[in-house]
Motif scaffolding. Structure first.
Motif, PDB file in Angstrom:
ATOM      1  N   PRO A 262       0.833  -1.207   0.000  1.00 50.64           N
ATOM      2  CA  PRO A 262       0.000   0.000   0.000  1.00 50.64           C
ATOM      3  C   PRO A 262       0.864   1.252   0.000  1.00 50.64           C
ATOM      4  CG  PRO A 262      -0.703  -1.549   1.703  1.00 50.64           C
ATOM      5  CD  PRO A 262       0.609  -2.027   1.190  1.00 50.64           C
ATOM      6  N   GLY A 263       0.250   2.366  -0.394  1.00 49.40           N
ATOM      7  CA  GLY A 263       0.979   3.633  -0.406  1.00 49.40           C
ATOM      8  C   GLY A 263       1.044   4.299   0.955  1.00 49.40           C
ATOM      9  N   ARG A 264       0.057   3.992   1.837  1.00 54.00           N
ATOM     10  CA  ARG A 264       0.017   4.620   3.164  1.00 54.00           C
ATOM     11  C   ARG A 264      -0.290   3.560   4.216  1.00 54.00           C
ATOM     12  NH1 ARG A 264      -4.059   7.406   4.260  1.00 54.00           N
ATOM     13  NH2 ARG A 264      -3.077   8.672   5.884  1.00 54.00           N
ATOM     14  N   PHE A 265       0.153   3.861   5.446  1.00 56.15           N
ATOM     15  CA  PHE A 265      -0.085   2.988   6.587  1.00 56.15           C
ATOM     16  C   PHE A 265      -0.631   3.840   7.728  1.00 56.15           C
ATOM     17  CE2 PHE A 265       3.047   0.949   3.968  1.00 56.15           C
ATOM     18  CZ  PHE A 265       2.677  -0.386   3.972  1.00 56.15           C
ATOM     19  N   PRO A 266      -1.932   4.135   7.700  1.00 54.55           N
ATOM     20  CA  PRO A 266      -2.531   5.018   8.711  1.00 54.55           C
ATOM     21  C   PRO A 266      -2.263   4.533  10.132  1.00 54.55           C
ATOM     22  CG  PRO A 266      -4.073   4.601   6.923  1.00 54.55           C
ATOM     23  CD  PRO A 266      -2.913   3.674   6.720  1.00 54.55           C
ATOM     24  N   PRO A 347       7.497   9.786  16.929  1.00 50.31           N
ATOM     25  CA  PRO A 347       6.954  11.075  16.465  1.00 50.31           C
ATOM     26  C   PRO A 347       6.237  10.987  15.126  1.00 50.31           C
ATOM     27  CG  PRO A 347       9.353  11.012  16.232  1.00 50.31           C
ATOM     28  CD  PRO A 347       8.973   9.800  17.019  1.00 50.31           C
ATOM     29  N   ASP A 348       6.633  10.033  14.267  1.00 52.45           N
ATOM     30  CA  ASP A 348       6.009   9.898  12.947  1.00 52.45           C
ATOM     31  C   ASP A 348       5.756   8.428  12.669  1.00 52.45           C
ATOM     32  OD1 ASP A 348       5.060  10.223  10.374  1.00 52.45           O
ATOM     33  OD2 ASP A 348       7.039  10.599   9.485  1.00 52.45           O
ATOM     34  N   PRO A 349       4.749   7.834  13.327  1.00 46.58           N
ATOM     35  CA  PRO A 349       4.532   6.390  13.150  1.00 46.58           C
ATOM     36  C   PRO A 349       4.174   5.997  11.722  1.00 46.58           C
ATOM     37  CG  PRO A 349       2.717   7.410  14.364  1.00 46.58           C
ATOM     38  CD  PRO A 349       3.795   8.428  14.261  1.00 46.58           C
ATOM     39  N   GLU A 350       3.391   6.827  11.024  1.00 48.60           N
ATOM     40  CA  GLU A 350       3.019   6.478   9.658  1.00 48.60           C
ATOM     41  C   GLU A 350       4.230   6.502   8.734  1.00 48.60           C
ATOM     42  OE1 GLU A 350      -0.014   7.946   6.102  1.00 48.60           O
ATOM     43  OE2 GLU A 350      -0.449   8.424   8.200  1.00 48.60           O
ATOM     44  N   GLY A 351       5.099   7.503   8.910  1.00 39.82           N
ATOM     45  CA  GLY A 351       6.304   7.564   8.092  1.00 39.82           C
ATOM     46  C   GLY A 351       7.248   6.412   8.387  1.00 39.82           C
ATOM     47  N   ALA A 352       7.397   6.066   9.687  1.00 37.99           N
ATOM     48  CA  ALA A 352       8.265   4.948  10.048  1.00 37.99           C
ATOM     49  C   ALA A 352       7.727   3.640   9.480  1.00 37.99           C
ATOM     50  CB  ALA A 352       8.388   4.861  11.570  1.00 37.99           C
ATOM     51  N   ALA A 353       6.398   3.465   9.532  1.00 36.64           N
ATOM     52  CA  ALA A 353       5.793   2.256   8.980  1.00 36.64           C
ATOM     53  C   ALA A 353       5.999   2.173   7.476  1.00 36.64           C
ATOM     54  CB  ALA A 353       4.302   2.229   9.319  1.00 36.64           C
ATOM     55  N   GLN A 354       5.835   3.294   6.799  1.00 35.21           N
ATOM     56  CA  GLN A 354       5.981   3.299   5.343  1.00 35.21           C
ATOM     57  C   GLN A 354       7.425   3.021   4.939  1.00 35.21           C
ATOM     58  OE1 GLN A 354       4.143   6.660   3.511  1.00 35.21           O
ATOM     59  NE2 GLN A 354       4.834   6.152   1.451  1.00 35.21           N
ATOM     60  N   ASP A 355       8.384   3.617   5.653  1.00 31.76           N
ATOM     61  CA  ASP A 355       9.795   3.390   5.329  1.00 31.76           C
ATOM     62  C   ASP A 355      10.170   1.922   5.530  1.00 31.76           C
ATOM     63  OD1 ASP A 355      10.065   6.045   4.725  1.00 31.76           O
ATOM     64  OD2 ASP A 355      10.984   6.598   6.636  1.00 31.76           O
ATOM     65  N   TRP A 356       9.728   1.342   6.650  1.00 29.33           N
ATOM     66  CA  TRP A 356      10.087  -0.056   6.908  1.00 29.33           C
ATOM     67  C   TRP A 356       9.421  -0.980   5.907  1.00 29.33           C
ATOM     68  CZ3 TRP A 356       7.286  -4.443   8.208  1.00 29.33           C
ATOM     69  CH2 TRP A 356       8.068  -5.549   8.553  1.00 29.33           C
ATOM     70  N   ALA A 357       8.141  -0.749   5.614  1.00 28.79           N
ATOM     71  CA  ALA A 357       7.428  -1.605   4.671  1.00 28.79           C
ATOM     72  C   ALA A 357       8.057  -1.557   3.284  1.00 28.79           C
ATOM     73  CB  ALA A 357       5.960  -1.202   4.605  1.00 28.79           C
ATOM     74  N   ALA A 358       8.532  -0.383   2.879  1.00 26.60           N
ATOM     75  CA  ALA A 358       9.161  -0.260   1.568  1.00 26.60           C
ATOM     76  C   ALA A 358      10.428  -1.106   1.487  1.00 26.60           C
ATOM     77  CB  ALA A 358       9.486   1.205   1.279  1.00 26.60           C
ATOM     78  N   ARG A 359      11.146  -1.220   2.599  1.00 28.86           N
ATOM     79  CA  ARG A 359      12.370  -2.028   2.616  1.00 28.86           C
ATOM     80  C   ARG A 359      12.081  -3.517   2.754  1.00 28.86           C
ATOM     81  NH1 ARG A 359      13.756   1.895   6.446  1.00 28.86           N
ATOM     82  NH2 ARG A 359      13.671   0.300   8.098  1.00 28.86           N
ATOM     83  N   ALA A 360      11.020  -3.848   3.501  1.00 24.46           N
ATOM     84  CA  ALA A 360      10.784  -5.250   3.853  1.00 24.46           C
ATOM     85  C   ALA A 360       9.899  -5.987   2.863  1.00 24.46           C
ATOM     86  CB  ALA A 360      10.166  -5.320   5.250  1.00 24.46           C
ATOM     87  N   HIS A 361       9.027  -5.281   2.162  1.00 25.11           N
ATOM     88  CA  HIS A 361       8.045  -5.929   1.291  1.00 25.11           C
ATOM     89  C   HIS A 361       8.727  -6.735   0.183  1.00 25.11           C
ATOM     90  CE1 HIS A 361       3.985  -6.206  -0.534  1.00 25.11           C
ATOM     91  NE2 HIS A 361       4.646  -6.233  -1.673  1.00 25.11           N
ATOM     92  N   GLY A 362       8.314  -7.983   0.038  1.00 23.63           N
ATOM     93  CA  GLY A 362       8.874  -8.835  -1.005  1.00 23.63           C
ATOM     94  C   GLY A 362      10.248  -9.373  -0.708  1.00 23.63           C
ATOM     95  N   ILE A 387       8.025 -11.957   3.179  1.00 26.27           N
ATOM     96  CA  ILE A 387       6.834 -11.276   3.674  1.00 26.27           C
ATOM     97  C   ILE A 387       6.291 -10.293   2.647  1.00 26.27           C
ATOM     98  CG2 ILE A 387       7.680 -11.442   6.038  1.00 26.27           C
ATOM     99  CD1 ILE A 387       8.229  -8.442   5.964  1.00 26.27           C
ATOM    100  N   LEU A 388       4.980 -10.074   2.739  1.00 23.09           N
ATOM    101  CA  LEU A 388       4.297  -8.993   2.041  1.00 23.09           C
ATOM    102  C   LEU A 388       3.656  -8.113   3.098  1.00 23.09           C
ATOM    103  CD1 LEU A 388       2.528 -11.023  -0.815  1.00 23.09           C
ATOM    104  CD2 LEU A 388       4.757  -9.886  -0.899  1.00 23.09           C
ATOM    105  N   THR A 389       3.601  -6.810   2.854  1.00 23.38           N
ATOM    106  CA  THR A 389       3.089  -5.884   3.859  1.00 23.38           C
ATOM    107  C   THR A 389       1.761  -5.284   3.401  1.00 23.38           C
ATOM    108  OG1 THR A 389       4.399  -4.087   2.909  1.00 23.38           O
ATOM    109  CG2 THR A 389       5.372  -5.324   4.724  1.00 23.38           C
ATOM    110  N   GLY A 390       0.894  -5.038   4.382  1.00 26.25           N
ATOM    111  CA  GLY A 390      -0.400  -4.428   4.103  1.00 26.25           C
ATOM    112  C   GLY A 390      -0.833  -3.565   5.271  1.00 26.25           C
ATOM    113  N   THR A 391      -2.095  -3.144   5.257  1.00 21.65           N
ATOM    114  CA  THR A 391      -2.644  -2.333   6.332  1.00 21.65           C
ATOM    115  C   THR A 391      -3.689  -3.130   7.103  1.00 21.65           C
ATOM    116  OG1 THR A 391      -4.358  -1.432   4.881  1.00 21.65           O
ATOM    117  CG2 THR A 391      -2.275  -0.219   5.029  1.00 21.65           C
ATOM    118  N   TRP A 392      -4.032  -2.663   8.297  1.00 24.90           N
ATOM    119  CA  TRP A 392      -5.078  -3.307   9.081  1.00 24.90           C
ATOM    120  C   TRP A 392      -5.820  -2.277   9.911  1.00 24.90           C
ATOM    121  CZ3 TRP A 392      -4.918  -3.175  14.488  1.00 24.90           C
ATOM    122  CH2 TRP A 392      -3.693  -2.834  15.057  1.00 24.90           C
ATOM    123  N   THR A 393      -7.027  -2.633  10.313  1.00 26.35           N
ATOM    124  CA  THR A 393      -7.822  -1.746  11.144  1.00 26.35           C
ATOM    125  C   THR A 393      -8.330  -2.526  12.339  1.00 26.35           C
ATOM    126  OG1 THR A 393      -9.821  -2.271   9.886  1.00 26.35           O
ATOM    127  CG2 THR A 393      -8.543  -0.357   9.179  1.00 26.35           C
TER     128      THR A 393
END
Length: 393
Positions: A262-266, A347-362, A387-393
């Motif tokens: 995903p593009g974002r990780f709310p 301080p920036d959980p969404e940014g940290a999640a997005q950065d890690w997912a971009a490195r870890a996905h696939g 692993i593949l990364t996604g979002t959850w609610t």
């Protein structure tokens, strides 16, 4: 498919570009891959036939590279897979299939319901466990049923459903359990060329779905050094009993690719889906490493909950040039399809999640060059823990 991609940093240095190549393995017959437990002739034993492990496919590919080389010890940097792939001759492209995530379960059947599925959601309940994580949530759904039999445990869906699940949390409509068929065969135990007295046994084999309009094969994505060429097409051994599979390279125009993240990780929420079995390891008090059910968490992330069907037995050996085997091992693995829900803080959980997912996905958790666990890194580069990364609610 051949393309140039940068490797992640290796300590203070940066590795040169790698070549990414998809390989297809088409079994000539049913395959047998035992889980490593004791096999008792006559009674069937505790051993069971499983889908090919990452190490099974990595071993087949490694043997093909070695046979094609004139010298040295060539092997891929990483092998990611195996995946199930369907060749569509009309579109002339591949379609991937993935194990249905463990948090997708059948709904309780009623007189008016049939083949309905539901999604487990994290919920806070007044209960404690012995896992040492009191802040963990439970996965729950009011109408949740169980995957009771083998057919409901060995479920698959396509890459479009996998992408929608990762991006939107939706349940696909193409869930199927007929991609692998179990064949039970009876044999005679031998010692050399002599039949042992009263040693009949039965063993299970797995056969990929075979239909006129569906050609299923095992697929793997490899990263190669720039000067390492793929081996030529031809037969390789896959699994036990001397079974053969035809190996070939998938071309770029055949459109094979993993679903994108995903593009974002709310709110910093990241869903981690295991596309292949994982052997997670953690430091032990004696200086060694122990297998565990929980992955190594990234910085500023906590594990909220997990859906894990149950442990699997994985066995492996190191083949020698004289045909013998050394370094036999048996480990516990977390099965493919398992799901972990993470939440990043700071301080920036969404940014940290997005950065890690971009490195870890696939990629496989633990394949980094700075991993201090040498055996764990070897397992990861062989395909365990992709692993593949996604979002959850």
């Amino acid at each position: 498919m051949v393309s140039r991609v940068p490797r992640p940093p290796k300590g203070p240095d940066t590795a040169d570009a790698a070549t990414r190549v998809w390989f297809a393995l088409r079994p000539r017959d049913a395959v047998q891959v035992r889980d490593g437990r004791t096999f008792i002739a006559g009674a069937g034993g505790g051993a069971r036939t499983r889908r090919p492990w990452p190490s099974t496919v990595a071993g087949a590919l490694g043997a093909a590279f070695k046979a094609a080389a004139s010298g040295g010890k060539p092997e891929p940097r990483t092998v990611r897979g195996p995946f199930l792939g369907r060749w569509d001759s009309g579109e002339r492209r591949w379609h991937l299939a993935f194990p249905v995530p463990a948090d997708v379960v059948p709904a309780k059947r009623t007189p008016r319901s049939h083949d309905r599925w539901t999604r487990l959601r994290p919920r806070s309940v007044p209960a404690r466990t012995d896992l040492g994580r009191d802040e963990s949530l439970w996965l729950h759904a009011n109408d949740a049923g169980k995957r009771d039999d083998r057919n409901e445990r060995d479920l698959w869906w396509g890459d479009d459903s996998m992408r929608d699940y990762l991006h939107h949390g939706t349940i696909g409509s193409d869930i199927r359990a007929d991609l692998l068929t179990v064949e039970r065969r009876t044999g005679i135990a031998r010692q050399g060329r002599t039949v042992k007295h009263a040693h009949l046994y039965t063993s299970d084999f797995l056969r990929l779905r075979e239909e006129p309009d569906e050609g299923w094969e095992f697929l793997a994505l490899c990263e190669l050094d720039p000067d390492l060429a793929p081996p030529p097409p031809g037969p390789v051994r896959l699994g036990g009993e001397g079974r053969l599979a035809d190996l070939r390279v998938c071309e770029e125009h055949e459109g094979i690719a993993l679903p994108k993240p995903p593009g974002r990780f709310p709110e910093g929420k990241v869903l981690v889906y295991l596309a292949t079995p994982a052997i997670w390891r953690r430091p032990a008090r004696d200086g060694g490493w122990n297998d565990t059910w929980s992955p190594p968490l990234p910085e500023n992330a906590r594990l909220v909950t997990a859906a894990i069907p149950g442990p699997e037995h994985v066995a492996g050996v190191t083949p020698e040039s004289d045909g013998t085997f050394t370094n036999a091992w048996l480990r516990w693995a977390v099965p493919a399809g398992s799901v972990y829900l993470l939440r990043f803080t700071g301080p920036d959980p969404e940014g940290a999640a997005q950065d890690w997912a971009a490195r870890a996905h696939g990629r496989a958790w633990g394949e980094e060059a700075d991993n201090p666990d040498r055996d764990g890194r070897r397992l990861a580069t062989a395909g365990f823990g992709l692993i593949l990364t996604g979002t959850w609610t």
